[in-house]
Enzyme design. Structure first.
Site, PDB file in Angstrom:
ATOM      1  NE  ARG B 278      46.766  41.397  31.653  1.00  0.00           N
ATOM      2  CZ  ARG B 278      47.087  40.602  32.674  1.00  0.00           C
ATOM      3  NH1 ARG B 278      48.301  40.112  32.809  1.00  0.00           N
ATOM      4  NH2 ARG B 278      46.190  40.277  33.566  1.00  0.00           N
ATOM      5  CG  HIS B 282      46.415  44.280  35.419  1.00  0.00           C
ATOM      6  ND1 HIS B 282      45.236  44.329  34.709  1.00  0.00           N
ATOM      7  CD2 HIS B 282      46.330  45.255  36.359  1.00  0.00           C
ATOM      8  CE1 HIS B 282      44.464  45.293  35.198  1.00  0.00           C
ATOM      9  NE2 HIS B 282      45.104  45.870  36.203  1.00  0.00           N
ATOM     10  CE1 TYR B 291      47.990  36.754  35.537  1.00  0.00           C
ATOM     11  CE2 TYR B 291      49.199  37.667  37.398  1.00  0.00           C
ATOM     12  CZ  TYR B 291      48.635  37.821  36.150  1.00  0.00           C
ATOM     13  OH  TYR B 291      48.723  39.028  35.508  1.00  0.00           O
TER      14      TYR B 291
END
Ligand SMILES: Cc1ncc(C[n+]2csc(CCOP(=O)(O)OP(=O)(O)O)c2C)c(N)n1
Lengths: 329, 383
Positions: B278, B282, B291
């Site tokens: 991705r 998100h 992260y």
């Protein structure tokens, strides 16, 4: 007329059979419902007669039973799921409240989920924990679900067929302690002539106070009314039948006549159906009430060990005691 | 779209399962390298015409442009939230184009590329993210179910639908039906997904589980969901699992087509793990810089699903600059059109919130509708 004497359990079995004969898209699914006929034998003999494609023994997973039933309903089937016991519906709870209840709304009416989730509910059979619960309020709180509870063989026979024939998802509660009680059922009557699924029913007339109950507690309320009659008090008894939607008009009418209302259910009182009924009656019948609406319910504890269930469950004496309190107001 | 060769099915999983554990370059089915070179695979191949290859390129570019436009619309406050598919175009277009008209798809909330391949107006999911309604396309007519937000729930619906296909006798023939269920790597931790695996296996359902392993469930890396490569889970449930290069549209197409054909022929389910990434957040509410690091992002940029198809078309002389320019202009035009339509999307009628709760009316809902309407009418200009 093809009237027969049937137990409530057998009346549901016969109702399921008639629904399956009427529409070959009706399929049953659940744990142990095939060869065994279910732990209460409600599906007894159906797999033998309709085959294992229509009476499906599923893996032991409740989310799976309900979740795959959704897919089958999308495909044009009318699945009837059996949850083995009330306390085991929770693994499927997400699928029921997030998916079953909302698909029609979400799809702007393009999708129907004509499915029934049968749940044997309530106590009084001396079972171990998770086998005697009354979770109806969880479902009644969720828009998009219809929730009903039968109380006698005649109703059980027709209500299950009506639930299956309708296009809305129905949570169908069966009072397991009443499975073995017998009554007259006209097994040949047309479904169209049956009493409407979502109407409550006046089951005993009286002028002094009103009792409202559903499922297993209807019998208890009737017994209390008989006992009260011996003492000279005439109690009116209404069998709710439909928990969601509630058919309140007959209750309002009765309360306007009697001025007193006692609601009886096995489920705990906190945020239960009794609270809803009391609130609506106070909104509509405030000036007719001679006393506050009273509730006789299970206690707000987990369902206790079976040697305590007689204390936990409302019985005739607790109902009569509440009626006395209503008169003492 | 032509039909990819149907591979002997179990060998792929065998080939792919030689190595266990995480490796820098995982073994997967690949037919097109990041440099745009075609490679052979013993079990999978495609036989696209030049026109079809150009069509795939056009799909990828269009889907990316529409997605980018939706992201921009969210940034400008026109959408409440958006779940971007950036980086996952090949997995979605490859699998989406492998579906036949009669096949049914059960998406998550990110399958805008599959939705596009199903021929659904791309405006449709935007009403959901704008808060106008909750979807609104006809799931049965388009054979593409509504988006599902609860992680993994739709895999069970797909499984039940696939059971229905079997009950209808629509498997075992070449014109049989199959179902595809989409979900992410995080979803594989859900009970529903594992129950769906059991059901599909036990009833030998005509079903393809298509997991887009985009490496993250919001912030949690895939290591938080499993200790073995995902596709290997399938063997524990008794059906084949295949890992495919999720950024390779040709391989995604070939593997999905083979699995769907196997399903429709009565050979039961397959789990496909499309190994992808991705590239964006998100959703637009997420902050991926917390992260994951730039080096990781850069390494995946080099595997971009679109640039490798472009390289292929150039390498094989199948398209010229004029074609690429025309595709870009057309995609931009579609994105602009999407924007205009989003901006002019009317708010729903307030009383419509009472619609479609039940098939048969409910006295409670109807009473509340009447109360609401009376209340609204008591204001000047009320509805
Ligand atoms: C049952 C459930 N729990 C939590 C969430 C909140 N949530 C939304 S997306 C997401 C991560 C999903 O990750 P993955 O399955 O890998 O799919 P991806 O979005 O990466 O495609 C979470 C935790 C949810 N939607 N449903």
């Amino acid at each position: 007329m093809g009237t027969e004497t049937l137990t409530l359990g057998k009346a549901i079995n016969t109702g399921l059979r008639r629904a399956m004969e009427r529409d070959d898209k009706v399929i049953l699914m659940g744990e142990d419902i095939g060869k065994l006929g279910g732990v209460f034998r409600i599906t007894d003999g159906l797999q033998k007669d309709f085959g294992d494609d229509r009476v499906i023994d599923t893996p032991l997973a409740e989310a799976g039973i309900v979740g795959t039933a959704i897919g089958l309903a999308l495909r044009g089937y009318r699945p009837v799921c059996e949850i083995q016991f009330d306390g085991f519906v929770y693994p499927a709870y997400d699928q029921i409240v997030c998916q079953v209840a909302k698909m029609r709304y979400r799809s702007l009416g393009k999708v129907s989920l004509p499915m029934v989730i049968r749940i044997p509910f309530g106590g009084g059979i001396g079972a171990v924990e998770h086998h005697s619960e009354s979770p109806e309020a969880y479902f009644a709180h969720t828009a998009g679900l219809k929730v009903v509870a039968c109380s006698n063989p005649e109703d059980a026979h027709f209500m299950i067929q009506q639930a299956i024939a309708g296009d809305d998802p129905v949570i169908f509660f069966e009072p397991k302690r009443r499975y073995w009680e017998k009554g007259q059922v006209d097994v040949t009557a047309e479904l169209e002539s049956a009493y409407p699924l979502h109407k409550s029913r006046l089951v005993r007339s009286g002028s002094d106070a009103t009792l409202v109950a559903y499922g297993p507690m209807v019998r208890t309320a009737m017994d209390a009314a008989s006992a009260a009659a011996e003492e000279g008090r005439e109690l009116e008894v209404i069998d709710l039948r439909s928990i969601s939607p509630l058919d309140m008009e007959p209750i309002f009418e009765s309360v306007r006549k009697t001025g007193r209302l006692v609601v009886v259910h096995e489920a705990p009182s906190n945020v239960g159906m009794g609270a809803e009924i009391a609130a609506r009656v106070s909104e509509e019948c405030f000036y007719s009430l001679e006393a506050p609406v009273l509730r006789v319910t299970g206690y707000d504890t987990p369902y206790p060990a079976s040697r305590l269930e007689e204390e936990f469950l409302p019985d005739l004496d607790r109902v009569l005691d509440a009626v006395d309190r209503s008169f003492g107001w | 779209m032509s039909k990819g060769d149907t591979a002997p099915r179990r060998s792929a999983s065998k080939a792919a399962s030689k190595r266990v554990g995480s490796t820098p370059e995982p073994e997967y089915v690949q037919l097109l390298t990041p440099d745009g070179e075609r490679v052979e695979h013993p079990d999978y191949s495609v036989d696209f015409s030049d026109e079809e290859l150009r069509g795939l390129y056009r799909d990828l570019v269009t889907v990316r442009a529409l997605d980018a436009e939706a992201t921009a619309l969210q940034r400008q406050g026109e959408l409440g939230i958006w779940a971007s598919l950036l980086g996952q175009e090949a997995a979605q277009v490859g699998s989406g184009r492998a579906l036949r008209t009669q096949d049914m798809a059960f998406p998550t909330y990110r399958e805008h590329g599959v939705l596009y391949c199903r021929g659904i107006d791309p405006i449709m999911p935007l009403s959901l993210f704008r808060g106008v309604d909750q979807g609104g396309w006809d799931p049965i007519a388009h054979k593409f179910n509504m988006y599902t937000i609860v992680i993994g729930a739709q895999t069970l619906h797909a499984t039940g639908y696939a059971m229905g296909i079997k009950l209808d006798g629509k498997v075992g023939t070449d014109d049989g039906e199959a179902v595809i269920a989409y979900f992410g790597d995080g979803a594989t931790s859900q009970g529903d997904v594992n129950e769906a695996f059991i059901w599909a296996s036990v009833y030998n359902s005509p079903l393809v589980f298509f997991c887009q392993n985009n490496q993250y469930a919001i912030s949690e890396p895939v290591e938080r969901q499993m200790r073995i490569p995902l596709y290997q889970r399938a063997s524990g449930f008794g059906f084949p699992g295949v890992r495919v290069d999720g950024n390779d549209v040709l391989a995604c197409y070939a593997v999905t087509r083979a699995a769907l054909d196997a399903a429709r022929l009565g050979q039961g389910p397959t789990l496909i793990e499309a190994y992808t990434y991705r590239m964006g957040a998100h959703t637009t509410s997420d902050d991926p810089t917390r992260y994951r690091d730039t080096a990781e992002l850069e390494s995946w940029k080099a595997k971009d699903p679109i640039s490798r198809v472009k390289a292929l078309l150039e390498r094989e002389g199948l398209a010229d600059e004029a074609f690429f320019a025309e595709v870009a202009v057309d995609a931009r035009a579609q994105a602009n059109h999407l924007r205009e339509r989003v901006l002019s999307m009317p708010d729903p009628q307030p009383a419509s919130m009472f619609d479609h709760v039940y098939a048969e009316s409910s006295p409670l809902v109807e009473a509340q509708r009447a109360q609401f309407q009376a209340y609204a009418a008591s204001f000047e200009g009320g509805h």
